[in-house]
Scaffold this motif. Structure first.
Motif, PDB file in Angstrom:
ATOM      1  N   GLY A  97       9.426 -41.045  31.058  1.00  0.00           N
ATOM      2  CA  GLY A  97       9.628 -40.497  29.900  1.00  0.00           C
ATOM      3  C   GLY A  97      11.221 -39.563  30.318  1.00  0.00           C
ATOM      4  O   GLY A  97      11.942 -39.646  29.357  1.00  0.00           O
ATOM      5  N   THR A  98      12.168 -39.660  31.465  1.00  0.00           N
ATOM      6  CA  THR A  98      13.455 -39.129  31.521  1.00  0.00           C
ATOM      7  C   THR A  98      14.308 -39.880  30.762  1.00  0.00           C
ATOM      8  O   THR A  98      15.359 -40.198  30.362  1.00  0.00           O
ATOM      9  CB  THR A  98      13.172 -38.718  33.080  1.00  0.00           C
ATOM     10  N   ALA A  99      13.766 -41.361  31.590  1.00  0.00           N
ATOM     11  CA  ALA A  99      15.053 -42.620  30.740  1.00  0.00           C
ATOM     12  C   ALA A  99      14.740 -42.432  29.130  1.00  0.00           C
ATOM     13  O   ALA A  99      15.502 -43.253  28.517  1.00  0.00           O
ATOM     14  CB  ALA A  99      14.038 -43.690  31.525  1.00  0.00           C
ATOM     15  N   LEU A 124      19.595 -40.029  23.329  1.00  0.00           N
ATOM     16  CA  LEU A 124      20.235 -39.112  22.993  1.00  0.00           C
ATOM     17  C   LEU A 124      21.160 -39.508  23.123  1.00  0.00           C
ATOM     18  O   LEU A 124      22.042 -38.808  22.469  1.00  0.00           O
ATOM     19  CB  LEU A 124      19.581 -37.299  24.558  1.00  0.00           C
ATOM     20  N   VAL A 125      21.117 -40.612  23.706  1.00  0.00           N
ATOM     21  CA  VAL A 125      22.481 -41.186  23.840  1.00  0.00           C
ATOM     22  C   VAL A 125      22.601 -42.234  23.362  1.00  0.00           C
ATOM     23  O   VAL A 125      23.742 -43.058  22.668  1.00  0.00           O
ATOM     24  CB  VAL A 125      22.963 -41.600  24.817  1.00  0.00           C
ATOM     25  N   GLY A 126      21.766 -42.309  21.670  1.00  0.00           N
ATOM     26  CA  GLY A 126      22.039 -42.857  20.739  1.00  0.00           C
ATOM     27  C   GLY A 126      21.721 -44.540  20.985  1.00  0.00           C
ATOM     28  O   GLY A 126      21.545 -45.521  20.773  1.00  0.00           O
ATOM     29  N   HIS A 127      21.144 -45.043  22.334  1.00  0.00           N
ATOM     30  CA  HIS A 127      21.259 -46.308  22.323  1.00  0.00           C
ATOM     31  C   HIS A 127      19.067 -46.317  22.724  1.00  0.00           C
ATOM     32  O   HIS A 127      18.461 -46.273  24.352  1.00  0.00           O
ATOM     33  CB  HIS A 127      21.480 -46.703  23.424  1.00  0.00           C
ATOM     34  N   PRO A 128      17.686 -45.889  22.071  1.00  0.00           N
ATOM     35  CA  PRO A 128      16.545 -45.807  22.157  1.00  0.00           C
ATOM     36  C   PRO A 128      16.305 -47.432  22.724  1.00  0.00           C
ATOM     37  O   PRO A 128      16.606 -48.324  22.196  1.00  0.00           O
ATOM     38  CB  PRO A 128      15.958 -45.883  20.860  1.00  0.00           C
ATOM     39  N   GLN A 169      16.729 -49.263  10.673  1.00  0.00           N
ATOM     40  CA  GLN A 169      16.511 -49.673  12.090  1.00  0.00           C
ATOM     41  C   GLN A 169      16.427 -48.667  13.396  1.00  0.00           C
ATOM     42  O   GLN A 169      16.132 -48.442  14.534  1.00  0.00           O
ATOM     43  CB  GLN A 169      16.720 -51.065  12.404  1.00  0.00           C
ATOM     44  N   ARG A 170      17.684 -48.557  13.454  1.00  0.00           N
ATOM     45  CA  ARG A 170      18.172 -47.547  14.581  1.00  0.00           C
ATOM     46  C   ARG A 170      17.529 -45.946  14.486  1.00  0.00           C
ATOM     47  O   ARG A 170      16.842 -45.814  15.876  1.00  0.00           O
ATOM     48  CB  ARG A 170      19.890 -46.985  14.020  1.00  0.00           C
ATOM     49  N   ARG A 171      17.668 -45.413  13.628  1.00  0.00           N
ATOM     50  CA  ARG A 171      16.361 -43.738  13.383  1.00  0.00           C
ATOM     51  C   ARG A 171      15.322 -44.502  13.821  1.00  0.00           C
ATOM     52  O   ARG A 171      13.764 -43.658  14.336  1.00  0.00           O
ATOM     53  CB  ARG A 171      16.575 -43.734  11.991  1.00  0.00           C
ATOM     54  N   ALA A 172      14.339 -45.557  13.140  1.00  0.00           N
ATOM     55  CA  ALA A 172      13.414 -46.341  13.256  1.00  0.00           C
ATOM     56  C   ALA A 172      12.865 -46.331  15.076  1.00  0.00           C
ATOM     57  O   ALA A 172      11.881 -45.700  15.828  1.00  0.00           O
ATOM     58  CB  ALA A 172      12.532 -47.098  12.738  1.00  0.00           C
ATOM     59  N   TYR A 173      13.760 -46.869  15.275  1.00  0.00           N
ATOM     60  CA  TYR A 173      13.368 -47.215  16.306  1.00  0.00           C
ATOM     61  C   TYR A 173      13.567 -45.645  17.262  1.00  0.00           C
ATOM     62  O   TYR A 173      12.838 -45.374  18.819  1.00  0.00           O
ATOM     63  CB  TYR A 173      14.219 -48.014  17.422  1.00  0.00           C
ATOM     64  N   ALA A 174      14.228 -44.647  17.316  1.00  0.00           N
ATOM     65  CA  ALA A 174      15.067 -43.984  18.240  1.00  0.00           C
ATOM     66  C   ALA A 174      13.271 -42.535  18.190  1.00  0.00           C
ATOM     67  O   ALA A 174      13.169 -42.294  18.662  1.00  0.00           O
ATOM     68  CB  ALA A 174      15.773 -42.309  17.252  1.00  0.00           C
ATOM     69  N   LEU A 175      13.131 -42.662  16.963  1.00  0.00           N
ATOM     70  CA  LEU A 175      11.678 -42.296  16.700  1.00  0.00           C
ATOM     71  C   LEU A 175      10.219 -42.454  17.049  1.00  0.00           C
ATOM     72  O   LEU A 175      10.095 -42.075  18.184  1.00  0.00           O
ATOM     73  CB  LEU A 175      11.516 -41.885  15.125  1.00  0.00           C
ATOM     74  N   ALA A 176      10.949 -43.867  17.473  1.00  0.00           N
ATOM     75  CA  ALA A 176       9.900 -44.857  18.190  1.00  0.00           C
ATOM     76  C   ALA A 176       9.585 -44.395  19.415  1.00  0.00           C
ATOM     77  O   ALA A 176       8.472 -44.432  20.232  1.00  0.00           O
ATOM     78  CB  ALA A 176       9.611 -45.780  17.902  1.00  0.00           C
TER      79      ALA A 176
END
Length: 246
Positions: free
Chosen positions: A134-136, A142-146, A168-175
């Motif tokens: 969860g932390t990782a 948070l650093v923009g690299h999901p 896609q960046r937003r999608a991977y972050a949300l996922a």
């Protein structure tokens, strides 16, 4: 990632196949041609992976309660269940990768609980793994690299191409946040039970908050990522033009 919550069995088998589990269809799966369904399919291992990962923990809980909260019979019950699953897969000539990792996890958790003498410690490694995962994942968002983006990118043969597409960046972050929510939810419920020594409630919570929650997060991620990949595909890179020689 990964990854069902039976960290005591795998540690956290969160971490192997969604297409089979959700009855999704995919393509060839070759680099550059892997569908989102197949990529997410490697997250939990299908129904077989879910059963293999959950059974040893279930046996531990049942034996512990039936024997009047005797630790060692429960420990040996979990180990034997894991060993039987491995033998069955071997006889049927099926992949042992997840089963062996699960058996090693069960054996470690059983050894740890037997050393401390506390039945709730059978579940402690799984809780710690939830903290780590969860932390990782949260930090990566948070650093923009999901991390989920890199995982899917590696499977498609284009590790960073998705970063050129804002959708896609937003999608991977949300996922990725979906999975953070799963790990955080488990900890919020299970840590108080662990501290209270409520082994029965803790074991039950782990079963219900294990692969069902993980499968839900994987399914939501699949929907979000599939839509982004379909509506905003990674653009082809323009070939570099070599300067004309004089």
């Amino acid at each position: 990632m990964s990854t069902s919550d039976d960290a005591s069995a795998a540690p956290d088998a969160d971490h192997h196949a969604l297409a089979e589990a959700l009855h999704l269809e995919g393509g060839t799966g070759r680099p550059g041609d892997a569908t989102t369904e197949q990529l997410m399919a490697n997250a939990i291992g299908g129904w077989r992976g879910l059963i293999d990962g959950s059974l040893p923990s279930l046996v531990f809980l049942v034996v512990f309660l039936v024997t009047g909260q005797q630790l060692m019979p429960a420990v040996w019950g979990a180990v034997v269940a894991g060993a039987l699953i491995a033998v069955l897969r071997l006889v049927r000539r099926q992949s042992l990768q997840q089963v062996l990792s699960g058996f090693i996890g069960v054996a470690f958790c059983a050894w740890f609980a037997s050393r401390t003498g506390n039945a709730e410690d059978f579940y402690l490694p799984g809780l710690l793994i939830n903290v780590a995962y969860g932390t990782a994942l949260a930090i990566s968002c948070l650093v923009g690299h999901p991390l989920l983006g890199y995982a899917v990118g590696a499977a498609t043969g284009d590790v960073t191409g998705w970063r050129r597409v804002p959708e896609q960046r937003r999608a991977y972050a949300l996922a990725t946040w979906f999975f953070v929510a799963v790990f955080a939810g488990r900890l919020l419920v299970q840590v108080p039970l662990y501290l209270a020594g409520a082994v029965g409630a803790l074991g039950t919570a782990k079963l219900f908050m294990g692969w069902p929650l993980f499968a839900l997060a994987a399914y939501l991620s699949f929907r979000v990522i599939t839509r982004a990949r379909r509506e905003a595909p990674v653009p082809e890179l323009e070939p570099e033009v070599e300067p004309a020689s004089d």
